[in-house]
Motif scaffolding. Sequence first.
Motif, PDB file in Angstrom:
ATOM      1  N   LEU A 246       0.797  -1.264  -0.061  1.00 53.54           N
ATOM      2  CA  LEU A 246       0.107   0.229  -0.051  1.00 53.54           C
ATOM      3  C   LEU A 246       0.768   1.237   0.002  1.00 53.54           C
ATOM      4  O   LEU A 246       1.566   1.640   1.045  1.00 53.54           O
ATOM      5  CB  LEU A 246      -0.836  -0.060   1.130  1.00 53.54           C
ATOM      6  CG  LEU A 246      -1.915   1.260   1.504  1.00 53.54           C
ATOM      7  CD1 LEU A 246      -2.712   1.457   0.257  1.00 53.54           C
ATOM      8  CD2 LEU A 246      -2.546   1.021   2.588  1.00 53.54           C
ATOM      9  N   THR A 248       1.455   5.154  -0.013  1.00 56.54           N
ATOM     10  CA  THR A 248       0.908   6.518   0.306  1.00 56.54           C
ATOM     11  C   THR A 248       1.428   7.697  -0.332  1.00 56.54           C
ATOM     12  O   THR A 248       1.067   8.760  -0.091  1.00 56.54           O
ATOM     13  CB  THR A 248       0.728   6.749   1.783  1.00 56.54           C
ATOM     14  OG1 THR A 248       2.016   6.500   2.379  1.00 56.54           O
ATOM     15  CG2 THR A 248       0.068   5.605   2.601  1.00 56.54           C
ATOM     16  N   GLU A 317      -4.698   7.560  -8.165  1.00 59.78           N
ATOM     17  CA  GLU A 317      -4.195   6.499  -7.543  1.00 59.78           C
ATOM     18  C   GLU A 317      -4.387   5.157  -8.577  1.00 59.78           C
ATOM     19  O   GLU A 317      -4.787   5.207  -9.720  1.00 59.78           O
ATOM     20  CB  GLU A 317      -5.172   6.098  -6.413  1.00 59.78           C
ATOM     21  CG  GLU A 317      -6.626   5.739  -6.808  1.00 59.78           C
ATOM     22  CD  GLU A 317      -7.693   5.692  -5.451  1.00 59.78           C
ATOM     23  OE1 GLU A 317      -7.338   6.130  -4.378  1.00 59.78           O
ATOM     24  OE2 GLU A 317      -8.892   5.495  -5.764  1.00 59.78           O
ATOM     25  N   CYS A 319      -4.774   0.454  -8.406  1.00 60.12           N
ATOM     26  CA  CYS A 319      -5.015  -0.574  -7.965  1.00 60.12           C
ATOM     27  C   CYS A 319      -4.681  -1.839  -8.897  1.00 60.12           C
ATOM     28  O   CYS A 319      -5.401  -2.203  -9.791  1.00 60.12           O
ATOM     29  CB  CYS A 319      -6.232  -1.034  -7.231  1.00 60.12           C
ATOM     30  SG  CYS A 319      -6.578  -2.507  -6.507  1.00 60.12           S
ATOM     31  N   ILE A 328      -1.262  -1.214  -4.685  1.00 59.84           N
ATOM     32  CA  ILE A 328      -2.174  -0.046  -4.260  1.00 59.84           C
ATOM     33  C   ILE A 328      -1.727   1.374  -4.048  1.00 59.84           C
ATOM     34  O   ILE A 328      -0.578   1.266  -3.046  1.00 59.84           O
ATOM     35  CB  ILE A 328      -3.117  -0.457  -3.014  1.00 59.84           C
ATOM     36  CG1 ILE A 328      -3.680  -1.741  -3.351  1.00 59.84           C
ATOM     37  CG2 ILE A 328      -4.124   0.767  -2.736  1.00 59.84           C
ATOM     38  CD1 ILE A 328      -4.681  -2.554  -2.208  1.00 59.84           C
ATOM     39  N   CYS A 330      -2.486   5.026  -2.796  1.00 58.13           N
ATOM     40  CA  CYS A 330      -3.482   5.880  -2.203  1.00 58.13           C
ATOM     41  C   CYS A 330      -2.846   7.223  -1.585  1.00 58.13           C
ATOM     42  O   CYS A 330      -2.472   7.143  -0.595  1.00 58.13           O
ATOM     43  CB  CYS A 330      -4.360   5.190  -1.176  1.00 58.13           C
ATOM     44  SG  CYS A 330      -5.707   6.380  -0.538  1.00 58.13           S
ATOM     45  N   TRP A 356      -9.100   1.677   1.646  1.00 57.86           N
ATOM     46  CA  TRP A 356      -8.423   0.665   1.054  1.00 57.86           C
ATOM     47  C   TRP A 356      -7.918  -0.365   2.193  1.00 57.86           C
ATOM     48  O   TRP A 356      -7.348  -1.521   1.756  1.00 57.86           O
ATOM     49  CB  TRP A 356      -6.850   1.363   0.781  1.00 57.86           C
ATOM     50  CG  TRP A 356      -7.480   2.119  -0.836  1.00 57.86           C
ATOM     51  CD1 TRP A 356      -7.481   3.439  -0.990  1.00 57.86           C
ATOM     52  CD2 TRP A 356      -7.686   1.402  -1.872  1.00 57.86           C
ATOM     53  NE1 TRP A 356      -7.720   3.712  -2.192  1.00 57.86           N
ATOM     54  CE2 TRP A 356      -7.927   2.531  -2.974  1.00 57.86           C
ATOM     55  CE3 TRP A 356      -7.692   0.055  -2.491  1.00 57.86           C
ATOM     56  CZ2 TRP A 356      -8.160   2.077  -4.206  1.00 57.86           C
ATOM     57  CZ3 TRP A 356      -7.829  -0.117  -3.846  1.00 57.86           C
ATOM     58  CH2 TRP A 356      -8.268   0.730  -4.639  1.00 57.86           C
ATOM     59  N   HIS A 357      -7.813  -0.055   3.245  1.00 62.09           N
ATOM     60  CA  HIS A 357      -7.550  -0.945   4.336  1.00 62.09           C
ATOM     61  C   HIS A 357      -8.672  -2.177   4.377  1.00 62.09           C
ATOM     62  O   HIS A 357      -8.527  -3.304   4.828  1.00 62.09           O
ATOM     63  CB  HIS A 357      -7.324  -0.379   5.799  1.00 62.09           C
ATOM     64  CG  HIS A 357      -6.049   0.172   6.149  1.00 62.09           C
ATOM     65  ND1 HIS A 357      -4.738  -0.325   6.060  1.00 62.09           N
ATOM     66  CD2 HIS A 357      -5.487   1.478   5.992  1.00 62.09           C
ATOM     67  CE1 HIS A 357      -3.707   0.446   6.331  1.00 62.09           C
ATOM     68  NE2 HIS A 357      -4.317   1.597   6.322  1.00 62.09           N
ATOM     69  N   ILE A 360      -8.123  -4.369   1.434  1.00 60.68           N
ATOM     70  CA  ILE A 360      -6.972  -5.328   1.945  1.00 60.68           C
ATOM     71  C   ILE A 360      -7.489  -6.312   2.836  1.00 60.68           C
ATOM     72  O   ILE A 360      -7.049  -7.612   2.566  1.00 60.68           O
ATOM     73  CB  ILE A 360      -5.673  -4.525   2.682  1.00 60.68           C
ATOM     74  CG1 ILE A 360      -5.037  -3.534   1.702  1.00 60.68           C
ATOM     75  CG2 ILE A 360      -4.629  -5.646   3.029  1.00 60.68           C
ATOM     76  CD1 ILE A 360      -4.148  -2.712   2.145  1.00 60.68           C
TER      77      ILE A 360
END
Length: 563
Positions: A246, A248, A317, A319, A328, A330, A356-357, A360
């Motif tokens: 992920l 950021t 973003e 994915c 991913i 974000c 997004w968590h 996941i």
Amino acid sequence: MNIFGKIGKDETHLIGSGDIFIVMAMNLGRFVAEKDVQSRRNFRELRGTEAYCDFIRDIEFDNLFTKSNEKIANSDSWIEKQGYETGIFQKQLLENWFFPTYELDKNAALSKIEPQLSESQQFQKEWLLWDSYKVRLTRNGFIMIKLIREFSEQNMLELSVHLLEPERDEFRAKLAQTFDNLSESQRKQIAHILHHPLQWQLAYQVIRLFILQLRNIEFGNGQTVEFKMPEEERKMPIRHQYSVILFTEIYDSADASKKKLDGSRILSEKKYARELYALWDGTLIGNREEKSIEFPDYSDEMIQKLKSKNESTWIQEFCLIGFERALIYCPMTEDSLYLPFKGENAKDGILYINHWHCIIRGIEHIIALRSELHMVGAYTGEEMNRLPSFTQELTTRGISHKEKKGVERLARRVANLFNILTSIKEVLVAPSAYRASYAIQKFERLTNLLGLDKIQQHVEKNIDELNFFISHYNKMSIQQNSERLQKLAIIFGIWIGFLGLASLLKDAKELNGFLEPQGFSSALSKLWDFITHFPMLQSLFIIWVIFAVSFYVLWKLYTYFSE
């Protein structure tokens, strides 16, 4: 040896920050006491049942493992609840498939792992590198381990090295130096430490501590299961692993301002997309002459396809969901950006990053389903492999007591596996487990990539074949029982005939004039005259006949019903 910094002949372009999630699954049945046959049988019959689900909901440990609390922000239970409140998860996932997560106190646990590892500085360094170790049990008998690590300002090559572990041989060599003083038996016990990836070595230590906490479990129905680490480490079984990165923040390494790049630009520009594709594909090339590890040179056609694989709809973003890992991005992490959903855990909406968590968490759930499907497939395959020899025994020896018990056990196992498969099928169809269209789209892609539908069809075919065999056996059993009943009827007839023997002998003298030849009648008359001359002998003779025939009939009945 410096292995970072180059990709082909060019310098790396992308630098990123974020979190790595590595999810691993292993069959919990592996840790049921091997010599306790009843425990293993109980575990096979209990997994997937409500009794088992109640058990994994209510486990309480000491301070080494802390249970996730949905009231604590960003905990696993909190994320699951927000996933339901924001329309990602259906309620049945929350109630019937999501079970408590336990986080290990990694610092306190370091002194409790296997001594050969805890004394190794190399292993300690690797152990402390990860920020969090989490454990979760699934409803159908698997144990899930999740490793989480935050990373900051790393290029794509460094991330690939952390995921693929190309340096593990060097790690093993250093680790092996600490084992020089061990005995041969001690070395055999820890052989797995040197023969498996580092991440699985870490996960195995977490599992070991978790199993030591479980020990003996008594379920509400009186059945008991004893959990125990294997006495001798065997070859590690098939295991499933999935990685999620992920991001950021991603910026160009040449940009001193470190301005975040938009996801659409990263996927469109070749110099960026090439690095990202290599990380997603999980391929590294070692160069012995330059003593470096590099990304391969992908064709332009392959790199151009990367954009079409993006499952995100926002320009900022991306994915990318693959067979072994998902990437991913974000960049919208500001506290001011939130989704305006209301709920018990989202009274003021939820931060966009937590969306997004939740995704996941859904990926973790699908990996668990894949592991459970593979387990059912493996078990049904084992039963299918036994059928030829089983069929041969039934054909040559008939249905004996041994074969009857074997088929009964097979029927119980097939019924249990069928129940597990049925429960999995209920949530394998994405709309049955998820509500939001954007979530369904992502989870359907992962489900299709993993081939879960094909695995399900294969398992169903195996179960149908096993059920056909059991049905064939039942027909054979009915036919054999019919034949036995006929034999029993004949035996009863003989028994009744013998009971009338005394009366027949008594009346033999009166039938003398009607019996031909006379010699037979005379012989019966003389025998009966001799017996009746001694009343005690007459009684003993009748008792002996009744006893002998009764014993024979009872023995036949016992043999019939015991089979």
